[in-house]
Design a protein around this motif. Structure first.
Motif, mmCIF file in Angstrom:
data_model
loop_
_atom_site.group_PDB
_atom_site.id
_atom_site.type_symbol
_atom_site.label_atom_id
_atom_site.label_comp_id
_atom_site.label_asym_id
_atom_site.label_seq_id
_atom_site.Cartn_x
_atom_site.Cartn_y
_atom_site.Cartn_z
ATOM 1 N N ASP A 191 5.546 7.466 1.698
ATOM 2 C CA ASP A 191 6.230 8.545 0.987
ATOM 3 C C ASP A 191 6.191 9.785 1.870
ATOM 4 O OD1 ASP A 191 7.154 10.495 -0.714
ATOM 5 O OD2 ASP A 191 6.067 9.753 -2.459
ATOM 6 N N ASP A 192 7.371 10.190 2.369
ATOM 7 C CA ASP A 192 7.444 11.301 3.313
ATOM 8 C C ASP A 192 8.271 12.458 2.768
ATOM 9 O OD1 ASP A 192 6.676 12.300 5.913
ATOM 10 O OD2 ASP A 192 8.746 12.059 6.538
ATOM 11 N N VAL A 193 8.263 12.644 1.445
ATOM 12 C CA VAL A 193 9.093 13.701 0.871
ATOM 13 C C VAL A 193 8.657 15.088 1.335
ATOM 14 C CG1 VAL A 193 9.779 12.382 -1.161
ATOM 15 C CG2 VAL A 193 7.701 13.772 -1.253
ATOM 16 N N PHE A 194 7.373 15.249 1.684
ATOM 17 C CA PHE A 194 6.897 16.547 2.158
ATOM 18 C C PHE A 194 6.967 16.672 3.682
ATOM 19 C CE2 PHE A 194 4.435 15.917 -1.835
ATOM 20 C CZ PHE A 194 4.973 16.972 -2.555
ATOM 21 N N GLY A 195 7.297 15.591 4.361
ATOM 22 C CA GLY A 195 7.290 15.592 5.817
ATOM 23 C C GLY A 195 8.118 16.694 6.454
ATOM 24 N N PRO A 196 9.355 16.952 5.949
ATOM 25 C CA PRO A 196 10.170 17.999 6.587
ATOM 26 C C PRO A 196 9.570 19.399 6.504
ATOM 27 C CG PRO A 196 11.547 16.516 5.290
ATOM 28 C CD PRO A 196 10.132 16.169 4.971
ATOM 29 N N LEU A 197 8.566 19.588 5.644
ATOM 30 C CA LEU A 197 7.958 20.910 5.503
ATOM 31 C C LEU A 197 6.902 21.188 6.563
ATOM 32 C CD1 LEU A 197 7.469 20.892 1.630
ATOM 33 C CD2 LEU A 197 9.299 22.000 2.914
ATOM 34 N N PHE A 202 0.862 -1.175 0.000
ATOM 35 C CA PHE A 202 0.000 0.000 0.000
ATOM 36 C C PHE A 202 0.899 1.225 0.000
ATOM 37 C CE2 PHE A 202 -3.341 2.474 2.760
ATOM 38 C CZ PHE A 202 -3.603 3.321 1.688
ATOM 39 N N TYR A 203 0.876 1.979 -1.104
ATOM 40 C CA TYR A 203 1.657 3.210 -1.220
ATOM 41 C C TYR A 203 0.784 4.391 -0.789
ATOM 42 C CZ TYR A 203 3.564 7.394 -3.370
ATOM 43 O OH TYR A 203 4.022 8.670 -3.573
ATOM 44 N N LEU A 204 1.301 5.237 0.110
ATOM 45 C CA LEU A 204 0.538 6.398 0.554
ATOM 46 C C LEU A 204 1.467 7.510 1.023
ATOM 47 C CD1 LEU A 204 -1.079 5.681 4.050
ATOM 48 C CD2 LEU A 204 0.755 4.290 3.078
ATOM 49 N N THR A 205 0.934 8.725 1.017
ATOM 50 C CA THR A 205 1.655 9.921 1.476
ATOM 51 C C THR A 205 0.889 10.502 2.651
ATOM 52 O OG1 THR A 205 2.369 10.329 -0.800
ATOM 53 C CG2 THR A 205 2.642 12.134 0.756
ATOM 54 N N PRO A 206 1.252 10.140 3.883
ATOM 55 C CA PRO A 206 0.452 10.547 5.036
ATOM 56 C C PRO A 206 0.565 12.025 5.405
ATOM 57 C CG PRO A 206 1.779 8.595 5.521
ATOM 58 C CD PRO A 206 2.305 9.196 4.268
ATOM 59 N N THR A 207 1.635 12.704 4.978
ATOM 60 C CA THR A 207 1.868 14.094 5.395
ATOM 61 C C THR A 207 1.849 15.022 4.185
ATOM 62 O OG1 THR A 207 3.208 13.365 7.266
ATOM 63 C CG2 THR A 207 3.439 15.654 6.587
ATOM 64 N N LEU A 208 0.991 16.058 4.240
ATOM 65 C CA LEU A 208 0.836 17.018 3.152
ATOM 66 C C LEU A 208 0.632 16.297 1.828
ATOM 67 C CD1 LEU A 208 3.515 19.694 4.161
ATOM 68 C CD2 LEU A 208 1.034 19.856 4.404
ATOM 69 N N GLN A 209 -0.339 15.426 1.817
ATOM 70 C CA GLN A 209 -0.607 14.569 0.669
ATOM 71 C C GLN A 209 -0.824 15.407 -0.598
ATOM 72 O OE1 GLN A 209 -3.471 13.664 -1.309
ATOM 73 N NE2 GLN A 209 -2.916 11.596 -1.937
ATOM 74 N N THR A 214 12.162 9.014 1.802
ATOM 75 C CA THR A 214 12.347 10.453 1.920
ATOM 76 C C THR A 214 13.456 10.882 0.973
ATOM 77 O OG1 THR A 214 12.713 12.302 3.460
ATOM 78 C CG2 THR A 214 14.005 10.302 3.802
ATOM 79 N N SER A 215 13.567 12.192 0.754
ATOM 80 C CA SER A 215 14.622 12.710 -0.118
ATOM 81 C C SER A 215 14.921 14.146 0.257
ATOM 82 C CB SER A 215 14.192 12.623 -1.593
ATOM 83 O OG SER A 215 13.352 13.707 -1.926
ATOM 84 N N LEU A 216 15.949 14.699 -0.382
ATOM 85 C CA LEU A 216 16.315 16.090 -0.168
ATOM 86 C C LEU A 216 15.764 17.003 -1.257
ATOM 87 C CD1 LEU A 216 20.054 15.777 0.956
ATOM 88 C CD2 LEU A 216 17.973 15.576 2.312
ATOM 89 N N SER A 217 14.980 16.457 -2.188
ATOM 90 C CA SER A 217 14.528 17.230 -3.343
ATOM 91 C C SER A 217 13.633 18.397 -2.967
ATOM 92 C CB SER A 217 13.785 16.318 -4.321
ATOM 93 O OG SER A 217 14.658 15.353 -4.853
ATOM 94 N N LYS A 218 12.851 18.258 -1.902
ATOM 95 C CA LYS A 218 11.907 19.316 -1.539
ATOM 96 C C LYS A 218 12.495 20.332 -0.556
ATOM 97 C CE LYS A 218 8.772 17.169 -3.945
ATOM 98 N NZ LYS A 218 8.454 17.644 -5.305
ATOM 99 N N THR A 219 13.686 20.047 -0.037
ATOM 100 C CA THR A 219 14.259 20.958 0.950
ATOM 101 C C THR A 219 15.601 21.545 0.527
ATOM 102 O OG1 THR A 219 15.232 19.058 2.077
ATOM 103 C CG2 THR A 219 13.127 19.862 2.914
ATOM 104 N N VAL A 220 16.325 20.870 -0.353
ATOM 105 C CA VAL A 220 17.637 21.360 -0.771
ATOM 106 C C VAL A 220 17.586 21.792 -2.234
ATOM 107 C CG1 VAL A 220 20.097 20.838 -0.986
ATOM 108 C CG2 VAL A 220 18.784 19.905 0.927
ATOM 109 N N ALA A 221 17.592 20.815 -3.158
ATOM 110 C CA ALA A 221 17.553 21.124 -4.585
ATOM 111 C C ALA A 221 17.121 19.875 -5.344
ATOM 112 C CB ALA A 221 18.918 21.596 -5.075
ATOM 113 N N PRO A 222 16.213 20.008 -6.317
ATOM 114 C CA PRO A 222 15.791 18.840 -7.097
ATOM 115 C C PRO A 222 16.945 18.175 -7.834
ATOM 116 C CG PRO A 222 14.314 20.692 -7.471
ATOM 117 C CD PRO A 222 15.482 21.223 -6.700
ATOM 118 N N GLY A 223 17.957 18.974 -8.224
ATOM 119 C CA GLY A 223 19.086 18.409 -8.953
ATOM 120 C C GLY A 223 20.032 17.604 -8.094
ATOM 121 N N LEU A 224 19.930 17.733 -6.776
ATOM 122 C CA LEU A 224 20.731 16.911 -5.873
ATOM 123 C C LEU A 224 19.936 15.636 -5.620
ATOM 124 C CD1 LEU A 224 23.427 17.051 -4.214
ATOM 125 C CD2 LEU A 224 22.005 17.709 -2.259
#
Length: 464
Positions: free
Chosen positions: A273-279, A237-244, A299-309
């Motif tokens: 999927d918690d890519v928005f969690g740090p926000l 089950f894929y889901l984004t619980p935070t800031l979906q 998780t990733s750094l794309s939403k907080t640092v840079a998409p190219g990283l």
């Protein structure tokens, strides 16, 4: 005018899928332009000499894949791919201060990270470890980078041991690695009814079945997840619980606990999927903390640092870590050591935490602009994150609204592109506040959208 006729002379498999594949090819090749009206399914069935049930099923599958859109009383039409993130022109990802105002891209606010990345790259270039970063790496070499990932996961509210951390090339790559490692063709993957579109494309490529879990105003409905578990034996089950995305909903602690309990009881892998969690400040405890032996946290750094990283991290149960490493090796051999080193240094010296704060503060200011221009009656109050979800006034179709905004040089995303079952998609739009570097352009775009919201839809766009 001749009606569209698919070529079914080649290929194998069920006829309804051959119709869909022929349709997809003709759309891709330009033989079926956006807006083309297709023949009624019964007429197509007559011309092909097959059962109307077959063509009806083909049209339903094409709508589900967002190839077509059906309008009650008007017919079935080829959809535009302009707002589909799975098929969009990569050129539209570029940020410019001219041309259409792009409020369709969920990227971080630019301008914060460049000087920090420049500093770290200079340190690496003049330091003693550059040669090893330019060579192949082993699992032993990754320990340092895993430890940085452990620190980042702790920042995301997840306490894990370093041996459970798997570095990946961004969140999307992490999700693909999970699906490749743990699911087989024919397995059932569940997702929220409105979801991250590339996951569906991944599932199709891997031969997975998909199922939509019902959502309400508070997010995914646990009872729907339970019903799927009883009826169909889902594997994950894929889901984004935070800031979906697209709905902006953050799942409550109570619902998270219920979903974790259901997954444990039915042995279903949760892909969190918690890519928005740090926000988000003060978010509930991650699912992976509640169900550590059932959940893979992405998780990733794309939403907080840079998409190219392109750096992300998976946290997984120990028993699944070897399979995930094998999946990384199969897809990219190794997560690039240079980018991992840049990300690791930014995490270790506290820069990433600072950048996260800057993203949150700026996003909050931009969300206030949305509230001021569109009004609190139009947009649910969500002070954090990069996007808002706007249910449209009665009478508006989301595709027509989106087209009117595009005519006025503003790009937005219609809700249907996120829907697992496009025919059941709400008439709503997603607006992103972070892609445009210039806030004046953001304001102009929001003002244009506000003006369209004040219009009465034309008769051709009225819901029938």
């Amino acid at each position: 005018m001749a009606i569209w006729m698919p070529d079914l002379s080649s290929g194998d498999g069920p006829k309804y899928l051959r119709i869909v594949e022929a349709m997809a090819e003709d759309i891709a090749m330009g033989r079926l332009p956006a807006g083309t009206r297709l023949p009624p399914h019964r007429e197509l069935a007559y011309q092909l000499g097959i059962s109307p049930n077959t063509t009806s099923r083909a049209y339903a599958e094409a709508i589900k894949r967002a190839l077509l859109r059906g309008e009650v009383g008007r017919g079935t039409f080829v959809r535009s791919a302009d707002n589909d993130p799975a098929r969009a022109d990569p050129e539209t990802l570029r940020r410019t201060d001219t041309g259409p105002i792009d409020l369709s891209r969920n990227l971080p606010i630019p301008g914060f990270s460049e000087r920090h990345i420049r500093r770290v790259m200079s340190e690496i270039a003049t330091g003693p470890g550059l040669r090893s970063l330019l060579d192949y790496q082993t699992d032993k070499d990754l320990v340092h980078h895993r430890a940085a990932g452990q620190m980042w996961l702790a920042n995301c509210g997840l306490d894990v041991s370093v041996d459970r951390v798997v570095p990946v090339v961004g969140g999307q790559h992490g999700i693909l690695c999970v699906l490749m490692a743990l699911l087989q063709p024919g397995d059932l993957l569940l997702a929220e009814a409105l979801t991250y579109t590339p996951v569906l494309a991944m599932a199709a490529r891997l031969g997975l079945q998909t199922g939509a879990v019902v959502m309400d105003a508070e997010g995914v409905v646990p009872e729907s997840f339970e019903a799927w578990c009883h009826a169909a034996n889902p594997r994950a089950f894929y889901l984004t619980p935070t800031l979906q995305s697209p709905t902006t909903v953050t799942l409550s602690a109570a619902r998270r606990a219920t979903i974790a309990e259901i997954a444990n009881r039915h042995d279903v892998i949760l892909i969190e999927d918690d890519v928005f969690g740090p926000l988000k400040r003060d978010k509930p405890v991650p699912l992976a903390q509640m169900a550590p032996e059932t959940t893979i946290h992405v998780t990733s750094l794309s939403k907080t640092v840079a998409p190219g990283l392109r750096v992300g991290f998976l946290s997984a149960p120990r028993k699944l870590v070897p399979a995930l490493h094998q999946s990384v090796n199969l897809s990219v051999w190794m997560t690039p050591p240079m980018t991992l080193e840049v990300a690791s240094r930014l995490i270790e010296d506290g820069t990433v935490a600072v950048l996260s704060d800057q993203q949150r503060v700026t996003a909050h200011r931009r969300q206030q602009l949305v509230q001021h221009i569109l009004g609190t009656d139009t947009v649910p109050r969500v002070p954090e994150g990069f996007h808002v979800w706007v249910p449209l006034p009665a009478g508006w179709r989301a595709d027509v609204f989106s087209a009117e905004c595009a005519r006025l040089s503003v790009r937005i995303s219609e809700g249907r592109i996120f829907a697992m079952n496009a025919a059941e998609a709400p008439e709503a739009i997603r607006i992103c506040v972070s892609h445009e570097p210039d806030e004046d352009r953001l304001v102009r775009g929001l003002e244009i959208i506000a003006g369209v919201l004040q219009q009465k839809p034309s008769g051709s766009s009225m819901a029938i």
